[in-house]
Motif scaffolding. Structure first.
Motif, PDB file in Angstrom:
ATOM      1  N   ALA A   7      57.004   0.006  10.401  1.00  0.00           N
ATOM      2  CA  ALA A   7      58.151   0.882  10.169  1.00  0.00           C
ATOM      3  C   ALA A   7      59.443   0.100  10.340  1.00  0.00           C
ATOM      4  N   ALA A   9      63.634   0.545  10.958  1.00  0.00           N
ATOM      5  CA  ALA A   9      64.724   1.417  11.388  1.00  0.00           C
ATOM      6  C   ALA A   9      66.049   0.823  10.911  1.00  0.00           C
ATOM      7  N   GLN A  85      61.913   4.336   8.205  1.00  0.00           N
ATOM      8  CA  GLN A  85      61.911   5.390   9.212  1.00  0.00           C
ATOM      9  C   GLN A  85      63.079   6.345   8.965  1.00  0.00           C
ATOM     10  N   ASP A  86      62.806   7.634   9.040  1.00  0.00           N
ATOM     11  CA  ASP A  86      63.863   8.618   8.849  1.00  0.00           C
ATOM     12  C   ASP A  86      64.974   8.428   9.874  1.00  0.00           C
ATOM     13  N   VAL A  89      64.328  10.397  13.012  1.00  0.00           N
ATOM     14  CA  VAL A  89      63.290   9.810  13.859  1.00  0.00           C
ATOM     15  C   VAL A  89      63.857   8.658  14.680  1.00  0.00           C
ATOM     16  N   THR A  90      64.668   7.817  14.041  1.00  0.00           N
ATOM     17  CA  THR A  90      65.293   6.701  14.755  1.00  0.00           C
ATOM     18  C   THR A  90      66.193   7.204  15.874  1.00  0.00           C
ATOM     19  N   ASN A  93      63.989   8.737  18.706  1.00  0.00           N
ATOM     20  CA  ASN A  93      63.296   7.724  19.494  1.00  0.00           C
ATOM     21  C   ASN A  93      64.242   7.016  20.453  1.00  0.00           C
ATOM     22  N   TRP A 150      67.956  -3.396   7.804  1.00  0.00           N
ATOM     23  CA  TRP A 150      66.884  -2.751   8.550  1.00  0.00           C
ATOM     24  C   TRP A 150      66.310  -3.734   9.561  1.00  0.00           C
ATOM     25  N   ARG A 152      62.692  -4.134  12.151  1.00  0.00           N
ATOM     26  CA  ARG A 152      61.407  -3.541  12.507  1.00  0.00           C
ATOM     27  C   ARG A 152      61.558  -2.720  13.773  1.00  0.00           C
ATOM     28  N   ALA A 153      61.046  -1.496  13.750  1.00  0.00           N
ATOM     29  CA  ALA A 153      61.222  -0.575  14.868  1.00  0.00           C
ATOM     30  C   ALA A 153      60.642  -1.127  16.162  1.00  0.00           C
ATOM     31  N   ARG A 193      60.397   9.046   4.567  1.00  0.00           N
ATOM     32  CA  ARG A 193      59.374   8.015   4.672  1.00  0.00           C
ATOM     33  C   ARG A 193      59.095   7.367   3.322  1.00  0.00           C
TER      34      ARG A 193
END
Length: 200
Positions: A7, A9, A85-86, A89-90, A93, A150, A152-153, A193
């Motif tokens: 994912a 972010a 990632q939405d 959601v970010t 989290n 972006w 990586r989450a 997504r």
């Protein structure tokens, strides 16, 4: 930048996530603290708070800007196996991982008013303002380069500019559900997504 499904972010969304949580509670703490005479008096507390607001806002805005710029300049195209990632959601989290220290910071800001009325709250609000301004700065960088940034989450658990982050990934400006700078898009141009490869 790694193999397999993972994912991504938005960097600007991660930076923007704490802004409102610091700005509004900071103003509330400052307003509450202004009602307390404190040890130094309201006038001294407000003057100190104004100075702290400017210092914390500038510090949050300027911190690690060279690191962000270096990571952006070295960014590579996102792989087809990556998922965006939405924005919600970010944000969720980030806030969930820090659900304890945010209320603690608010209580500390209110408590500090017994010494310097409103100063702690204004310092907290300054942090929020500085991070919001940094997200806007990242949005300008994204528009100039024509690509969204972006991370990586699983790399950005602490900060998207931490030493543990080896690099950023990019997509086109239409990818995801957040505009340049991390704000909500007024009109969604991609479903939740969305696969990165579909946004190229």
């Amino acid at each position: 930048m790694g193999r397999g499904t993972y994912a991504l972010a938005r960097v600007a969304v991660v930076v923007r996530a704490p802004a409102a949580l610091l700005w509004w509670p900071g103003l509330l703490a400052a307003g509450t603290g202004a009602a307390v005479p404190g040890l130094t008096g309201r006038r001294t507390g407000l003057a100190a708070g104004a100075a702290l607001f400017l210092l914390t806002a500038a510090g949050a805005f300027l911190a690690r800007r060279r690191r962000y710029t270096a990571l952006a300049n070295g960014a590579s195209r996102a792989a087809r196996s990556a998922f965006l990632q939405d924005r919600a959601v970010t944000m969720r989290n980030w806030r969930r991982a820090r659900r304890w220290w945010l209320p603690a910071a608010f209580l500390a800001a209110v408590g500090s008013s017994f010494a310097l009325p409103a100063a702690g709250g204004l310092a907290l609000a300054g942090l929020g303002a500085g991070l919001w301004a940094k997200a806007l700065w990242l949005g300008g960088l994204e528009r100039r380069t024509g690509a969204l940034l972006w991370v990586r989450a699983d790399w950005a658990q602490g900060s998207p500019a931490a030493k543990a982050v080896p690099g950023y990934l990019t997509t086109g400006l239409a990818a995801g559900d957040a505009a340049p700078g991390g704000a909500r898009r007024r009109a969604r141009t991609a479903p939740a997504r969305t696969v990165v490869s579909a946004a190229r």
